[in-house]
Design an enzyme around this catalytic site. Structure first.
Site, PDB file in Angstrom:
ATOM      1  N   GLY A  23      33.900  37.852  51.451  1.00 32.61           N
ATOM      2  CA  GLY A  23      33.593  38.334  52.797  1.00 32.61           C
ATOM      3  C   GLY A  23      32.207  37.940  53.281  1.00 32.61           C
ATOM      4  O   GLY A  23      32.000  37.687  54.475  1.00 32.61           O
ATOM      5  N   ASN A  24      31.245  37.830  52.339  1.00 32.04           N
ATOM      6  CA  ASN A  24      29.875  37.508  52.759  1.00 32.04           C
ATOM      7  C   ASN A  24      29.741  36.083  53.265  1.00 32.04           C
ATOM      8  O   ASN A  24      28.746  35.728  53.882  1.00 32.04           O
ATOM      9  CB  ASN A  24      28.881  37.758  51.611  1.00 32.04           C
ATOM     10  CG  ASN A  24      29.133  36.869  50.415  1.00 32.04           C
ATOM     11  OD1 ASN A  24      30.284  36.607  50.065  1.00 32.04           O
ATOM     12  ND2 ASN A  24      28.086  36.401  49.795  1.00 32.04           N
ATOM     13  N   LYS A 132      46.574  49.316  49.442  1.00 30.70           N
ATOM     14  CA  LYS A 132      45.496  48.443  49.936  1.00 30.70           C
ATOM     15  C   LYS A 132      45.079  48.902  51.341  1.00 30.70           C
ATOM     16  O   LYS A 132      45.853  48.795  52.298  1.00 30.70           O
ATOM     17  CB  LYS A 132      46.003  46.996  49.969  1.00 30.70           C
ATOM     18  CG  LYS A 132      45.119  46.029  50.715  1.00 30.70           C
ATOM     19  CD  LYS A 132      43.850  45.704  49.952  1.00 30.70           C
ATOM     20  CE  LYS A 132      42.947  44.808  50.788  1.00 30.70           C
ATOM     21  NZ  LYS A 132      41.617  44.651  50.203  1.00 30.70           N
ATOM     22  N   LYS A 215      43.119  38.036  47.776  1.00 29.03           N
ATOM     23  CA  LYS A 215      42.715  36.633  47.925  1.00 29.03           C
ATOM     24  C   LYS A 215      42.267  36.013  46.602  1.00 29.03           C
ATOM     25  O   LYS A 215      42.440  34.821  46.386  1.00 29.03           O
ATOM     26  CB  LYS A 215      41.636  36.485  49.001  1.00 29.03           C
ATOM     27  CG  LYS A 215      40.222  36.904  48.642  1.00 29.03           C
ATOM     28  CD  LYS A 215      39.301  35.726  48.415  1.00 29.03           C
ATOM     29  CE  LYS A 215      37.855  36.095  48.177  1.00 29.03           C
ATOM     30  NZ  LYS A 215      37.444  37.292  47.544  1.00 29.03           N
ATOM     31  N   LYS A 277      38.783  39.868  40.767  1.00 31.64           N
ATOM     32  CA  LYS A 277      38.108  38.595  40.456  1.00 31.64           C
ATOM     33  C   LYS A 277      38.209  38.304  38.960  1.00 31.64           C
ATOM     34  O   LYS A 277      38.520  37.184  38.548  1.00 31.64           O
ATOM     35  CB  LYS A 277      36.635  38.638  40.886  1.00 31.64           C
ATOM     36  CG  LYS A 277      36.478  38.833  42.381  1.00 31.64           C
ATOM     37  CD  LYS A 277      35.019  38.798  42.797  1.00 31.64           C
ATOM     38  CE  LYS A 277      34.825  39.441  44.159  1.00 31.64           C
ATOM     39  NZ  LYS A 277      35.761  38.982  45.192  1.00 31.64           N
TER      40      LYS A 277
HETATM   41  P1  ADP Z   1      34.356  39.662  48.205  1.00 30.95           P
HETATM   42  O1  ADP Z   1      34.310  39.870  49.678  1.00 30.95           O
HETATM   43  O2  ADP Z   1      33.485  38.524  47.757  1.00 30.95           O
HETATM   44  O3  ADP Z   1      35.736  39.622  47.637  1.00 30.95           O
HETATM   45  P2  ADP Z   1      34.056  42.341  47.070  1.00 30.95           P
HETATM   46  O4  ADP Z   1      33.233  43.346  47.790  1.00 30.95           O
HETATM   47  O5  ADP Z   1      35.534  42.465  47.095  1.00 30.95           O
HETATM   48  O6  ADP Z   1      33.572  40.914  47.572  1.00 30.95           O
HETATM   49  O7  ADP Z   1      33.604  42.275  45.528  1.00 30.95           O
HETATM   50  C1  ADP Z   1      32.230  42.109  45.168  1.00 30.95           C
HETATM   51  C2  ADP Z   1      31.605  43.481  44.883  1.00 30.95           C
HETATM   52  O8  ADP Z   1      32.138  44.013  43.671  1.00 30.95           O
HETATM   53  C3  ADP Z   1      30.126  43.489  44.624  1.00 30.95           C
HETATM   54  O9  ADP Z   1      29.385  43.496  45.827  1.00 30.95           O
HETATM   55  C4  ADP Z   1      29.941  44.787  43.833  1.00 30.95           C
HETATM   56  O10 ADP Z   1      29.528  45.823  44.692  1.00 30.95           O
HETATM   57  C5  ADP Z   1      31.333  45.143  43.347  1.00 30.95           C
HETATM   58  N1  ADP Z   1      31.468  45.408  41.931  1.00 30.95           N
HETATM   59  C6  ADP Z   1      32.284  46.356  41.412  1.00 30.95           C
HETATM   60  N2  ADP Z   1      32.228  46.385  40.091  1.00 30.95           N
HETATM   61  C7  ADP Z   1      31.352  45.406  39.717  1.00 30.95           C
HETATM   62  C8  ADP Z   1      30.885  44.930  38.450  1.00 30.95           C
HETATM   63  N3  ADP Z   1      31.308  45.461  37.298  1.00 30.95           N
HETATM   64  N4  ADP Z   1      30.005  43.909  38.443  1.00 30.95           N
HETATM   65  C9  ADP Z   1      29.571  43.360  39.604  1.00 30.95           C
HETATM   66  N5  ADP Z   1      29.979  43.769  40.840  1.00 30.95           N
HETATM   67  C10 ADP Z   1      30.868  44.781  40.891  1.00 30.95           C
HETATM   68 MG    MG Z   2      37.179  41.303  47.725  1.00 28.50          MG
END
Ligand code: ADP
Ligand code: MG
Length: 311
Positions: A23-24, A132, A215, A277
């Site tokens: 998203g960023n 979701k 995604k 992820k």
């Molecule tokens: P994207 O839009 O890139 O998919 P998400 O917000 O879905 O991003 O996922 C990234 C976020 O996951 C990070 O900003 C962090 O806040 C969160 N997060 C949750 N658990 C963890 C972890 N164990 N290590 C790192 N980040 C984590």
């Molecule tokens: Mg995400």
């Protein structure tokens, strides 16, 4: 915080790399999805992607679409008395086209966007238990009104949100088109927002469904389908972390799939954010992918950056 590091580049020259943009890469730092915020974010992201391409890698891009779909859903609701609301899968397709166009403009290299469908199973248990959250927060009264129209809504800390099924991606149906474009020298954007979810009917025809495919999980399937050797999940944190948000956070550098699987099973990675992820990189490597990396957007071309898993 001290991360393990290792030498080597994110990929060897000429290797096919799939980069999944979070998203960023598409919204402002505060998550805002104004046109200018989206343009700025995509331009910054494409500077990183261009570096990979110019280093000689064949790049396939995929991306999230949460805030963009949220905006379209809200427009649907506000304009429902004037313009017929369109289904969720149509909204997903619209965001693929819009974000894809912005990426093509910003990338400045030969590229193509493929409107992409992802096959899901109509019998996927996710359809019986939609979890979701999509779109914005609403009041309970508004949520109840939409429930009467057949939607599922749930109460969260900040209010009520619509929830939909997030079924497993079985196949990226348009991956062959992506592969053909890559073979012709194009950088390809595909499976945006996890792809437009479709189910196969008994007569073989395909129809869209009200669901959202994750995604990152879709990226793992796409990566295998287009023959990518490397999967890079670009997000807003430099690594996956053990003890995230706690007193003793330990960023993960190079790690074996087995060790990462143990940490995943122990619940170190939050569902809906880092969890998928980690799941995606494990699936990619288990399915024959060579290397998978989870790192921040700024580091996608950096050697030794991020959480790295090798087959
Ligand atoms: P994207 O839009 O890139 O998919 P998400 O917000 O879905 O991003 O996922 C990234 C976020 O996951 C990070 O900003 C962090 O806040 C969160 N997060 C949750 N658990 C963890 C972890 N164990 N290590 C790192 N980040 C984590
Ligand atoms: Mg995400």
């Amino acid at each position: 915080m001290n991360a393990l590091s290792s030498v080597g580049s994110v990929a060897r020259v000429g290797e096919r790399v799939l980069v999944a943009l979070g998203g960023n890469a598409m919204t402002g730092p505060d998550g805002s999805a104004s046109p200018q915020a989206q343009l700025n974010a995509i331009e910054a992201a494409m500077r990183q992607v261009r570096a990979l391409i110019d280093a000689g890698h064949q790049v396939v891009l995929t991306h999230g679409n949460g805030p963009q779909v949220g905006n379209l859903l809200l427009k649907n609701q506000l304009a429902a008395a004037v313009v017929p609301p369109v289904p969720l899968d149509w909204c997903g397709a619209q965001t693929q086209a819009t974000i894809g166009t912005l990426i093509l403009n910003a990338l400045g290299r030969p590229a193509a966007t493929v409107v992409t469908r992802t096959l899901v199973d109509a019998g996927d248990p996710a359809f019986a238990d939609p979890v979701k959250p999509i779109g914005r927060y609403f009041t309970e009264a508004e949520a109840r009104r939409f429930e009467k129209l057949g939607q599922s809504w749930r109460r969260f800390e900040r209010g009520w949100r619509r929830v939909v099924a997030s079924p497993e991606p079985l196949e990226i149906l348009d991956a062959p088109a992506a592969t053909a474009l890559m073979a012709a020298g194009f950088t390809v954007v595909a499976a945006g927002g996890g792809g437009v979810p479709v189910v196969r009917q008994r007569d073989g025809s395909l129809t869209g469904v009200e669901a959202v495919v994750d995604k990152d999980l879709a990226a793992a399937v796409l990566a295998r389908a287009v023959g990518a050797r490397i999967l890079v999940i670009a997000t807003d944190v430099p690594q996956a972390v053990v003890g995230y948000g706690g007193r003793d956070p330990r960023p993960i550098g190079q790690i074996s799939a087995g060790e990462l699987r143990v940490l995943h099973a122990a619940g170190h990675f939050a569902g809906g954010s880092m969890g998928p992820k980690v799941e995606a990189v494990l699936r990619f490597v288990a399915a024959g992918g060579e290397r998978a990396v989870i790192t921040s957007l700024e580091h996608i071309a950096d050697p030794g950056a991020g959480t790295r898993v090798e087959r």
